[in-house]
Write an enzyme that holds these catalytic residues in place. Sequence first.
Site, PDB file in Angstrom:
ATOM      1  N   THR A 278     -13.848 -72.489   5.720  1.00 14.42           N
ATOM      2  CA  THR A 278     -14.755 -70.979   5.855  1.00 14.42           C
ATOM      3  C   THR A 278     -13.541 -70.286   6.654  1.00 14.42           C
ATOM      4  O   THR A 278     -13.869 -70.023   7.851  1.00 14.42           O
ATOM      5  CB  THR A 278     -16.024 -71.137   6.429  1.00 14.42           C
ATOM      6  OG1 THR A 278     -15.782 -72.050   7.361  1.00 14.42           O
ATOM      7  CG2 THR A 278     -16.962 -71.618   5.371  1.00 14.42           C
TER       8      THR A 278
ATOM      9  N   ASP B 103     -11.327 -82.623  -4.555  1.00 10.44           N
ATOM     10  CA  ASP B 103     -10.666 -81.742  -3.953  1.00 10.44           C
ATOM     11  C   ASP B 103     -10.022 -81.117  -5.338  1.00 10.44           C
ATOM     12  O   ASP B 103      -9.695 -81.657  -6.260  1.00 10.44           O
ATOM     13  CB  ASP B 103      -9.349 -82.463  -3.154  1.00 10.44           C
ATOM     14  CG  ASP B 103      -9.160 -81.351  -2.078  1.00 10.44           C
ATOM     15  OD1 ASP B 103      -9.405 -81.292  -0.964  1.00 10.44           O
ATOM     16  OD2 ASP B 103      -8.273 -80.499  -2.411  1.00 10.44           O
TER      17      ASP B 103
ATOM     18  N   ASN C 113     -17.566 -73.715  19.900  1.00 13.89           N
ATOM     19  CA  ASN C 113     -15.895 -73.334  19.811  1.00 13.89           C
ATOM     20  C   ASN C 113     -15.857 -71.962  20.413  1.00 13.89           C
ATOM     21  O   ASN C 113     -14.863 -71.739  21.173  1.00 13.89           O
ATOM     22  CB  ASN C 113     -15.448 -73.313  18.302  1.00 13.89           C
ATOM     23  CG  ASN C 113     -14.979 -74.662  17.734  1.00 13.89           C
ATOM     24  OD1 ASN C 113     -15.250 -75.467  18.385  1.00 13.89           O
ATOM     25  ND2 ASN C 113     -14.843 -74.584  16.601  1.00 13.89           N
TER      26      ASN C 113
ATOM     27  N   CYS D  80     -10.471 -73.691  13.814  1.00  8.60           N
ATOM     28  CA  CYS D  80     -11.673 -73.529  14.510  1.00  8.60           C
ATOM     29  C   CYS D  80     -11.755 -72.499  15.602  1.00  8.60           C
ATOM     30  O   CYS D  80     -12.373 -71.519  15.222  1.00  8.60           O
ATOM     31  CB  CYS D  80     -12.126 -74.885  14.923  1.00  8.60           C
ATOM     32  SG  CYS D  80     -11.517 -76.308  13.659  1.00  8.60           S
TER      33      CYS D  80
ATOM     34  N   LYS E 146     -22.496 -74.893  16.394  1.00  8.71           N
ATOM     35  CA  LYS E 146     -21.014 -75.058  15.908  1.00  8.71           C
ATOM     36  C   LYS E 146     -20.433 -73.793  16.609  1.00  8.71           C
ATOM     37  O   LYS E 146     -19.302 -73.631  17.168  1.00  8.71           O
ATOM     38  CB  LYS E 146     -20.796 -75.165  14.482  1.00  8.71           C
ATOM     39  CG  LYS E 146     -19.760 -75.199  14.161  1.00  8.71           C
ATOM     40  CD  LYS E 146     -18.903 -76.412  14.435  1.00  8.71           C
ATOM     41  CE  LYS E 146     -17.413 -76.379  14.309  1.00  8.71           C
ATOM     42  NZ  LYS E 146     -16.713 -77.839  14.923  1.00  8.71           N
TER      43      LYS E 146
ATOM     44  N   ARG F 198      -1.734 -74.408  10.947  1.00  3.88           N
ATOM     45  CA  ARG F 198      -2.523 -73.156  10.576  1.00  3.88           C
ATOM     46  C   ARG F 198      -2.950 -72.416  11.644  1.00  3.88           C
ATOM     47  O   ARG F 198      -3.127 -73.084  12.664  1.00  3.88           O
ATOM     48  CB  ARG F 198      -4.045 -73.680   9.984  1.00  3.88           C
ATOM     49  CG  ARG F 198      -3.705 -74.226   8.503  1.00  3.88           C
ATOM     50  CD  ARG F 198      -4.793 -74.773   7.960  1.00  3.88           C
ATOM     51  NE  ARG F 198      -5.211 -75.915   8.460  1.00  3.88           N
ATOM     52  CZ  ARG F 198      -6.280 -76.658   8.236  1.00  3.88           C
ATOM     53  NH1 ARG F 198      -7.021 -76.194   7.352  1.00  3.88           N
ATOM     54  NH2 ARG F 198      -6.388 -77.765   8.660  1.00  3.88           N
TER      55      ARG F 198
HETATM   56  N1  SAJ Z   1      -5.904 -75.003  24.004  1.00  5.18           N
HETATM   57  C1  SAJ Z   1      -5.235 -74.258  25.184  1.00  5.18           C
HETATM   58  N2  SAJ Z   1      -5.802 -74.557  26.442  1.00  5.18           N
HETATM   59  C2  SAJ Z   1      -6.512 -75.744  26.562  1.00  5.18           C
HETATM   60  C3  SAJ Z   1      -6.937 -76.411  25.454  1.00  5.18           C
HETATM   61  C4  SAJ Z   1      -6.489 -75.889  24.192  1.00  5.18           C
HETATM   62  O1  SAJ Z   1      -4.593 -73.256  24.938  1.00  5.18           O
HETATM   63  O2  SAJ Z   1      -6.719 -76.236  27.663  1.00  5.18           O
HETATM   64  C5  SAJ Z   1      -5.437 -74.423  22.834  1.00  5.18           C
HETATM   65  C6  SAJ Z   1      -4.660 -75.503  21.755  1.00  5.18           C
HETATM   66  O3  SAJ Z   1      -3.264 -75.484  22.081  1.00  5.18           O
HETATM   67  C7  SAJ Z   1      -4.912 -74.858  20.374  1.00  5.18           C
HETATM   68  C8  SAJ Z   1      -6.366 -74.344  20.544  1.00  5.18           C
HETATM   69  O4  SAJ Z   1      -6.594 -74.384  21.907  1.00  5.18           O
HETATM   70  O5  SAJ Z   1      -4.081 -73.971  20.175  1.00  5.18           O
HETATM   71  C9  SAJ Z   1      -7.412 -75.291  19.849  1.00  5.18           C
HETATM   72  O6  SAJ Z   1      -7.312 -76.494  20.300  1.00  5.18           O
HETATM   73  P1  SAJ Z   1      -8.486 -77.339  20.707  1.00  5.18           P
HETATM   74  O7  SAJ Z   1      -7.722 -78.723  21.234  1.00  5.18           O
HETATM   75  O8  SAJ Z   1      -9.274 -76.872  21.899  1.00  5.18           O
HETATM   76  O9  SAJ Z   1      -9.491 -77.585  19.445  1.00  5.18           O
HETATM   77  P2  SAJ Z   1      -9.158 -77.812  18.008  1.00  5.18           P
HETATM   78  O10 SAJ Z   1      -9.261 -76.537  17.196  1.00  5.18           O
HETATM   79  O11 SAJ Z   1      -8.243 -78.639  17.563  1.00  5.18           O
HETATM   80  O12 SAJ Z   1     -10.670 -78.549  17.993  1.00  5.18           O
HETATM   81  C10 SAJ Z   1     -11.918 -77.841  18.159  1.00  5.18           C
HETATM   82  C11 SAJ Z   1     -12.818 -78.625  19.064  1.00  5.18           C
HETATM   83  N3  SAJ Z   1     -14.079 -77.825  19.582  1.00  5.18           N
HETATM   84  C12 SAJ Z   1     -14.421 -77.874  20.735  1.00  5.18           C
HETATM   85  O13 SAJ Z   1     -13.570 -78.646  21.787  1.00  5.18           O
HETATM   86  C13 SAJ Z   1     -15.503 -77.120  21.418  1.00  5.18           C
HETATM   87  C14 SAJ Z   1     -13.302 -79.679  18.199  1.00  5.18           C
HETATM   88  O14 SAJ Z   1     -14.365 -80.375  18.850  1.00  5.18           O
HETATM   89  C15 SAJ Z   1     -14.027 -79.209  16.766  1.00  5.18           C
HETATM   90  O15 SAJ Z   1     -14.362 -80.182  16.190  1.00  5.18           O
HETATM   91  C16 SAJ Z   1     -12.890 -78.331  16.052  1.00  5.18           C
HETATM   92  O16 SAJ Z   1     -12.441 -77.196  16.849  1.00  5.18           O
HETATM   93  C17 SAJ Z   1     -13.567 -77.822  14.940  1.00  5.18           C
HETATM   94  O17 SAJ Z   1     -13.414 -78.454  13.693  1.00  5.18           O
HETATM   95  O18 SAJ Z   1     -14.264 -76.963  14.812  1.00  5.18           O
END
Ligand code: SAJ
Length: 399
Positions: free
Chosen positions: A77, A25, A200, A250, A196, A319
């Site tokens: 990224t 890192d 997302n 993400c 990927k 973030r």
């Molecule tokens: N969120 C909502 N409503 C929901 C679910 C989430 O408003 O019903 C919001 C959360 O509060 C947050 C954002 O979406 O602000 C993202 O949160 P998240 O829990 O959906 O996802 P991340 O960003 O923590 O992780 C995602 C995941 N991708 C998917 O579910 C398709 C994870 O599996 C990935 O590894 C990660 O992105 C990544 O590193 O790309």
Amino acid sequence: MGLGYIGLPTAIVAAMHGIEVTGVDINPQVVEMTNAGRLHIIEPGLEEMLREAVKAGTLKASATPETSDAYFMVVPTPFKGNHEPDVSYVEAATRSVLPLLKAGDLYVIESTSPVGTTEAMTHIIFTERPELKDKIYIAYCPERVLPGNVIYELVHNDRVIGGINPESTEKAIEFYSCFVQGTLHKTNCRTAEMCKLTENSSRDIQIAFANELSLICDKAGINVWELIALANKHPRVNILQPGCGVGGHCIAVDPYFITADFPAESRLIADAREINNYKSFWCAEKVKNAILEFELKHHRKPTVAMMGLAFKPDIDDLRESPAKYIVTKVMQSCDNADILVVEPNVKEHKVFKLTDYREAYEQADVVVFLTAHSPFRELPWREDKVMLDFCNYQLKYKQ
Ligand code: SAJ
């Protein structure tokens, strides 16, 4: 290469499976903490594993890469101002391992990347080290772990692995089989990159639908969480939850990697991004209006508690956080002295003075729930306060 939210847990899990790992890192503090067995991120259960791996001697951190048999690019990224993807960290990490590469080595990109990045890095590698052409293995293997559940998901999630040729795919599969119990699905590097971004973007679109419903329900006088819980009783409907916007590094970022390269085709993906961004703006406006209404009614400025700064519940990651955006917007338009900012997962913040959540809740005239952190659940709904709940903090209508 990269000891962040994905690189560090991956390094630890690999080390726990007997693989000798050097975690690299550019941040000296991260290197120092990791070598001392201290975690610089919040992830339940991971610090114990880090301490064990460091003690066993299978994991060490360093500011520079060392000669290895396999190299993994797990660096951020982000996107530039115009939403163009920025792969400069991947390129920098690639260039720093270039002199160390030798025949038979495996080079893998895990960082979320626009389609074509693996091929672009392959071009750099073979331009700088032409003697390695067809002698090293190059693949793209995105991670899919959910912050907060990383240890389990790193091992149990299925993974998609795409090499620049079938031999590279096989070599990467051989490596990941050392610790992944999920199925390893073979493809090519372009499909793996797009996969990927697709995962997302799909989630972003689904959340946008929930957020759009929340705007409609607000006008229609309907409780959106009750509505969604009821609609989800249909056997083929599964609507996600509205919130104060979509954050994190993400879901709020990756869809732009598609829209930047395919603007004419990716209309739904672009709209979803706009809806989710608009939701944060809308929440900030709601708070500002509530403050004005209070002032008009009580002839004094209210004390406002902004509950949560992280981008989702029970993490310390700010973030791309919509909550942070909303707090900033509200503070810019109101007198700072009256705004109490709460984030139970962060001890100190450079910009925001943080207040204990119970204290802020008690003092506030206007309470704004932005992130549904678990400790907030104990706070009873108070009819004597102006309550703005953007995240269903009590999880009253849990699916
Ligand atoms: N969120 C909502 N409503 C929901 C679910 C989430 O408003 O019903 C919001 C959360 O509060 C947050 C954002 O979406 O602000 C993202 O949160 P998240 O829990 O959906 O996802 P991340 O960003 O923590 O992780 C995602 C995941 N991708 C998917 O579910 C398709 C994870 O599996 C990935 O590894 C990660 O992105 C990544 O590193 O790309």
